[in-house]
Design a protein around this motif. Structure first.
Motif, PDB file in Angstrom:
ATOM      1  N   PHE B   4       0.848  -1.181   0.000  1.00  0.00           N
ATOM      2  CA  PHE B   4       0.000   0.000   0.000  1.00  0.00           C
ATOM      3  C   PHE B   4       0.881   1.227   0.000  1.00  0.00           C
ATOM      4  CE2 PHE B   4      -2.606  -3.188   2.006  1.00  0.00           C
ATOM      5  CZ  PHE B   4      -3.835  -2.984   1.397  1.00  0.00           C
ATOM      6  N   ILE B   5       0.643   2.123  -0.925  1.00  0.00           N
ATOM      7  CA  ILE B   5       1.313   3.407  -0.843  1.00  0.00           C
ATOM      8  C   ILE B   5       0.308   4.350  -0.202  1.00  0.00           C
ATOM      9  CG2 ILE B   5       2.360   5.277  -2.134  1.00  0.00           C
ATOM     10  CD1 ILE B   5       3.228   3.202  -4.171  1.00  0.00           C
ATOM     11  N   VAL B   6       0.586   4.679   1.037  1.00  0.00           N
ATOM     12  CA  VAL B   6      -0.385   5.409   1.830  1.00  0.00           C
ATOM     13  C   VAL B   6      -0.246   6.887   1.551  1.00  0.00           C
ATOM     14  CG1 VAL B   6      -1.163   5.862   4.173  1.00  0.00           C
ATOM     15  CG2 VAL B   6      -0.193   3.658   3.600  1.00  0.00           C
ATOM     16  N   ALA B   7      -1.380   7.535   1.405  1.00  0.00           N
ATOM     17  CA  ALA B   7      -1.338   8.973   1.223  1.00  0.00           C
ATOM     18  C   ALA B   7      -0.611   9.580   2.414  1.00  0.00           C
ATOM     19  CB  ALA B   7      -2.752   9.511   1.129  1.00  0.00           C
ATOM     20  N   GLN B   8       0.338  10.466   2.169  1.00  0.00           N
ATOM     21  CA  GLN B   8       1.106  11.054   3.263  1.00  0.00           C
ATOM     22  C   GLN B   8       0.282  12.136   3.942  1.00  0.00           C
ATOM     23  OE1 GLN B   8       5.051  12.078   2.008  1.00  0.00           O
ATOM     24  NE2 GLN B   8       5.064  10.417   0.536  1.00  0.00           N
ATOM     25  N   PRO B  10      -1.815  14.933   4.648  1.00  0.00           N
ATOM     26  CA  PRO B  10      -2.524  15.638   3.586  1.00  0.00           C
ATOM     27  C   PRO B  10      -1.883  16.985   3.270  1.00  0.00           C
ATOM     28  CG  PRO B  10      -4.044  14.721   5.163  1.00  0.00           C
ATOM     29  CD  PRO B  10      -2.684  14.507   5.718  1.00  0.00           C
ATOM     30  N   LYS B  11      -1.811  17.271   1.995  1.00  0.00           N
ATOM     31  CA  LYS B  11      -1.177  18.504   1.546  1.00  0.00           C
ATOM     32  C   LYS B  11      -2.009  19.734   1.911  1.00  0.00           C
ATOM     33  CE  LYS B  11       2.207  16.576  -0.830  1.00  0.00           C
ATOM     34  NZ  LYS B  11       2.100  15.294  -0.077  1.00  0.00           N
ATOM     35  N   ASN B  12      -3.344  19.505   2.073  1.00  0.00           N
ATOM     36  CA  ASN B  12      -4.207  20.656   2.274  1.00  0.00           C
ATOM     37  C   ASN B  12      -4.422  20.940   3.747  1.00  0.00           C
ATOM     38  OD1 ASN B  12      -5.698  18.467   2.894  1.00  0.00           O
ATOM     39  ND2 ASN B  12      -7.504  19.034   1.688  1.00  0.00           N
ATOM     40  N   GLN B  45     -18.373  10.146   3.596  1.00  0.00           N
ATOM     41  CA  GLN B  45     -17.002  10.508   3.254  1.00  0.00           C
ATOM     42  C   GLN B  45     -16.779  10.453   1.745  1.00  0.00           C
ATOM     43  OE1 GLN B  45     -14.867   7.842   5.861  1.00  0.00           O
ATOM     44  NE2 GLN B  45     -14.601   9.458   7.385  1.00  0.00           N
ATOM     45  N   ARG B  46     -17.364   9.435   1.110  1.00  0.00           N
ATOM     46  CA  ARG B  46     -17.194   9.334  -0.346  1.00  0.00           C
ATOM     47  C   ARG B  46     -17.970  10.437  -1.056  1.00  0.00           C
ATOM     48  NH1 ARG B  46     -17.373   2.761  -0.160  1.00  0.00           N
ATOM     49  NH2 ARG B  46     -15.251   2.578   0.647  1.00  0.00           N
ATOM     50  N   LYS B  49     -15.968  13.577  -1.099  1.00  0.00           N
ATOM     51  CA  LYS B  49     -14.926  13.502  -2.127  1.00  0.00           C
ATOM     52  C   LYS B  49     -15.519  13.759  -3.512  1.00  0.00           C
ATOM     53  CE  LYS B  49     -10.722  10.783  -1.319  1.00  0.00           C
ATOM     54  NZ  LYS B  49      -9.965  11.958  -1.114  1.00  0.00           N
ATOM     55  N   ARG B  50     -16.682  13.139  -3.763  1.00  0.00           N
ATOM     56  CA  ARG B  50     -17.321  13.353  -5.067  1.00  0.00           C
ATOM     57  C   ARG B  50     -17.719  14.811  -5.249  1.00  0.00           C
ATOM     58  NH1 ARG B  50     -19.783   8.121  -4.083  1.00  0.00           N
ATOM     59  NH2 ARG B  50     -21.596   9.078  -3.135  1.00  0.00           N
ATOM     60  N   LYS B  52     -16.178  17.223  -4.057  1.00  0.00           N
ATOM     61  CA  LYS B  52     -14.942  18.010  -4.006  1.00  0.00           C
ATOM     62  C   LYS B  52     -14.995  19.092  -2.926  1.00  0.00           C
ATOM     63  CE  LYS B  52     -13.104  17.146  -8.567  1.00  0.00           C
ATOM     64  NZ  LYS B  52     -13.981  16.896  -9.696  1.00  0.00           N
ATOM     65  N   TYR B  57      -8.704  17.027   7.218  1.00  0.00           N
ATOM     66  CA  TYR B  57      -8.362  15.667   7.617  1.00  0.00           C
ATOM     67  C   TYR B  57      -7.793  15.673   9.025  1.00  0.00           C
ATOM     68  CZ  TYR B  57      -9.215  13.565   3.068  1.00  0.00           C
ATOM     69  OH  TYR B  57      -9.813  13.092   1.934  1.00  0.00           O
TER      70      TYR B  57
END
Lengths: 615, 244
Positions: B4-8, B10-12, B45-46, B49-50, B52, B57
């Motif tokens: 798994f490459i886990v999202a680091q 969060p950039k935001n 949560q989804r 995301k949809r 936007k 986080y």
């Protein structure tokens, strides 16, 4: 939805599986559609909704305004009982209409142990399970998927089989039906036309005769439209073929609840036991731009927080570094996790490893399949002990303390030495752990060994090989167990009766169809679920129709014998399989497609990346 | 091996960002009542995301979208007044949040309003439900028996105990007298459906499920409940105000 139905749902486990209405599901006006297709997965919602093939074909069929494809799964036992007690017929999740009124009912046959569920679903739909008893045109019952490479044990129930990849042939079949339907053809008239489409196999159009010893004498078409050999369908160009931009996003959690992007089809490796490695040939890949575009579209439309790359071996993509680097840029920025099943991490460049700093491994898992290098050469599994050891060393230094190892028992030419070799390999991994500096390694090593029983499969070099008998497997399991002398190694093994049943169904002929029917009649369903598997019922079914399981599972076939699937053409030649089987017995390996073309018989014209290269 | 490459991180987000907490009020009606609470969290949560939405986080090894539900709803019960709190990194007009979410939510779930939270989650004391029942006896008789049932000293129900792995499910007897109160009962104009208004205590960790309550009624009175539906209509605070 009426009150009675809701009342049943209230008493059902995870009722959200039976209501439809998920985001991404497609509801059409049925008065505006010409053909209705029920896509059935013969297992429960949790398993079936994770299947990528269904997502592709669902989106594809529904992309045509006048066709409507709906999803259908096997209800779990509690809801099945509620349906039967209240005379509720199996319905499509989108419309809640009974699927017996649809034009097509399509099953995907992903594993042999789902066969009885197919019968059960037809029965729940209120239809006769035997194809010969369904005399009307509608519904036509079709089946596709990997098991269709030997569909003979299912011929009594299915009207036609679709061989190979479905993106083109499914629409051709529906187009033909839409064209003929206004003229109210008979079922036979339709099937005769359908048999002309490449990739369509109508089993009732073939007569099978047998020799005195029980082997097949010949398989002969009995209709002018039926070809002597039916060839599987292949998509030549994966960049231009349809791929869904949206998935049905389930309410309940399912086995693999995430966006999935297919990166390549086929496999270059040629492990001799592996059916997928041969029936999906040739090796074709999507280019990086296609994959990133599809990843973004899917993530945006579904809102999934995880995306997975799907293939038989993602590391074999020729531009894997570029691909991962591009995808990580996107997923990281969007807080999406990227999951890479079946990946060889040692193949990464330093640069890429630097980029994907936060990697979480699901645990260290290897599938050496065999305990000694000699036997790994026999099966052409090109993983060496050095590779395992070097990866383990890195992992131990990084604090990992658990390693899982998967093996098969009963492989061709296997000796006791090979079995003891499994225990010795695990032992050496433990020694390796203790050789790592104490300050670096984690606390307490745990090795888990799992053995499955080898099941010889059609369209592999081992299709001629006998399966080890249940008694032999018991002895082998015991031998391995005795050679494990430390509690740091845990040993799990599979139910050998399950493997025997798989072996009979995988290489069975038409006569096995009767046993499948009887087993279902006796109450067998969900055979792949340990809690429901009941071999004694299967044994009764085999006995009642005079089937000797040993004839199908434990007998060596000669190269001259007519195999039940010889009239099906999966592009790889029989001569190649014979050659590979002979090489296996001499423990000689075969190069992968990338290194050198091994001449498996797949023509260059099918779009294979390496086909005909370096010969 | 599965990697798994886990999202680091969060950039935001930064460690102490300005964030805007909104309390969203929404409905959960129709087939959406079969979405369990845990599943609802995923659905939301989804949907963010949809849509936007610039969601904040949580900080931690596994960054997650900030999402709080003051009072979970039982599976199978509808609601006109559900609440959840979300945090955004930008100020958005409440109407904007509602309309963007309503485009991507499944049928039956609709955001009615968004705004700054007024009450604390711990202020919640009880909630009101409307239950509609058809019984195997004439409506008048059912009304009488229901009145008796709810005015008794004890209301014993069989509560399902979540089974441990590989165990059979178990039920234990429980008195719910202190948790439930009959506010009103009437017969609908079609003369077959009985409507009850119940107040159930909430926010104390006990969540009343109506199926076992009505099963207890059936067991006691031998009146069969042919169908029933339940809908949450109000969430009330200790001071009597509507939770908002």
């Amino acid at each position: 939805m009426n009150g009675d139905f809701e009342k049943l749902l209230m008493k059902t486990q995870k009722p959200a599986r039976y209501i439809g209405g998920e985001v991404g599901s497609i509801v059409k006006d049925k008065s505006q559609t010409d053909v209705r297709f029920a896509f059935c997965f013969p297992d429960n919602y949790d398993v079936g909704m994770s299947h990528l093939g269904m997502k592709i074909l669902y989106g594809l069929t529904n992309s045509r305004p006048n066709y409507w494809c709906e999803r259908v799964f096997a209800p779990d036992k509690d809801f099945e009982k509620a349906m039967r007690d209240n005379s509720i017929l199996l319905y499509g999740l989108e419309s809640h209409d009974p699927i017996k009124d649809f034009d097509f009912i399509g099953f995907t046959l992903q594993y042999e142990l789902s066969y009885t569920n197919v019968l059960n679903m037809l029965d729940l739909a209120g239809l006769p399970v035997l194809a010969k008893d369904r005399t009307e045109l509608m519904p036509i019952v079709v089946a596709g998927g990997p098991c269709v490479c030997n569909p003979e044990p299912m011929v009594d129930f299915i009207d036609l089989f679709i061989l190979g990849e479905g993106e083109e042939v499914n629409l051709e079949l529906l187009d033909l039906y839409a064209k003929m339907k206004p003229y109210s053809p008979t079922k036979e008239e339709f099937l005769r036309e359908a048999a002309k489409i490449e990739g369509i196999y109508v089993p009732s159009f073939y007569d099978v005769s047998y020799n005195a010893d029980g082997t097949i004498k010949e398989v002969v078409p009995n209709m002018p439209e039926a070809p002597k050999r039916v060839k599987k369908r292949v998509i030549y160009d994966l960049d231009s073929v349809y791929y869904p931009e949206n998935f049905v996003v389930p309410f309940t959690s399912i086995v693999h609840d995430r966006a999935v992007v297919e990166v390549l089809r086929g496999c270059i490796r040629g492990c001799r036991f592996c059916q997928a490695g041969f029936i999906y040939r040739p090796f074709r890949e999507k280019n990086v731009d296609t994959i990133s575009g599809q990843t973004k579209a899917l993530c945006e439309n579904t809102g999934y927080e995880e995306v997975s790359l799907s293939s038989l071996s993602t590391s074999d993509h020729s531009e894997i570094d570029k691909l991962l680097s591009e995808l990580v840029d996107y997923t990281d920025g969007e807080n999406i996790n990227l999951s890479l099943p079946s990946l060889r991490i040692d193949s990464f460049s330093e640069e890429l490893l630097e980029k994907i700093k936060s990697v979480r491994k699901s645990g260290l898992t290897f599938a050496p399949e065999a305990g000694t290098q000699r036997l790994r050469d026999v099966i052409n599994k090109n993983i060496t002990e050095e590779e395992i050891m070097s990866t383990c060393k890195t992992a131990f230094e990084g604090g990992y303390t658990g390693v899982k190892l998967y093996f098969m028992l009963g492989l061709p030419t296997e000796t006791d030495e090979d079995i003891i070799g499994i225990a010795q390999l695990a032992r050496r991994i433990i020694d390796l752990y203790y050789s790592v500096d104490k300050s670096k390694r984690g606390k307490g090593i745990q090795i888990s060994i799992s053995t499955a029983t080898f099941v010889p499969k059609p369209f592999t070099p081992f299709q001629y090989e006998p399966q080890a008998t249940a008694d032999e497997i018991t002895r082998k399991q015991k031998l391995l167990f005795e050679n494990i002398t430390t509690s740091k190694i845990k040993y799990n093994y599979h139910n050998k009766k399950v493997s025997l049943l798989e072996a009979v169904l995988a290489r069975g002929d038409r006569r096995v169809s009767k046993a499948v029917y009887l087993a279902w009649k006796k109450g067998c369903t969900f055979d792949s679920w340990d809690e429901y598997f009941n071999f004694s019922l299967w044994q009764e079914a085999f006995d009642e129709c005079g089937i000797d399981t040993g004839f199908y599972a434990n007998r060596r076939r000669t190269f001259e014998e007519t195999l039940p699937w010889d009239h099906l053409d999966y592009l790889v030649s029989k001569k190649f399989f014979e050659r590979e089987d002979l090489k296996a017995h001499k423990a000689e390996t075969t190069c992968n497609c990338k290194e050198k073309c091994s001449g498996c018989g797949v023509s260059k014209k099918y779009g294979g990346v390496y086909c005909g290269a370096n010969t | 091996m599965e990697v798994f490459i886990v999202a680091q991180t969060p950039k935001n987000q930064n460690l102490d960002p300005d964030r805007y907490v909104y309390r969203l009020m929404f409905t959960k009606v129709g087939t959406a009542k079969f979405i369990s609470h845990l599943d609802l969290v995923r659905v939301m949560q989804r949907s963010f995301k949809r849509a936007k939405l610039p969601v904040w986080y949580t900080q931690g090894f596994n960054p997650r979208q900030y999402l709080m539900f003051p009072l979970p709803l039982s599976l199978g019960t509808e609601s006109e007044t559900e609440f959840m709190d979300i945090a955004l990194l930008e100020f958005l007009q409440p109407e904007d949040i509602c309309s963007r979410l309503n485009l991507v939510l499944p049928e039956g779930i609709k955001i009615l309003s968004a705004g700054a939270p007024v009450h604390e989650h711990t202020d919640i004391e009880k909630s009101d439900y409307t239950i509609r029942i058809t019984a195997s006896v004439p409506a008048e008789e059912a009304v009488e028996k229901l009145r008796d049932f709810f005015s008794a000293d004890k209301i014993q129900i069989m509560k399902r105990v979540k089974p441990k792995k590989n165990r059979r499910e178990e039920f234990k007897e429980m008195d719910v007298r202190q948790y439930v109160q009959l506010m009103d009962i009437s017969i609908d104009s079609d003369e077959t459906v009985v409507s009850l208004r119940l107040a159930a205590s909430a926010g104390n960790g006990f969540n009343l499920n109506f199926a076992p309550l009505l099963e207890a009624f059936s067991a006691k009175t031998k009146i069969e409940i042919l169908s029933f539906s339940a809908k949450r209509t109000k969430i009330l605070c200790k001071n009597g105000e509507n939770f908002s």
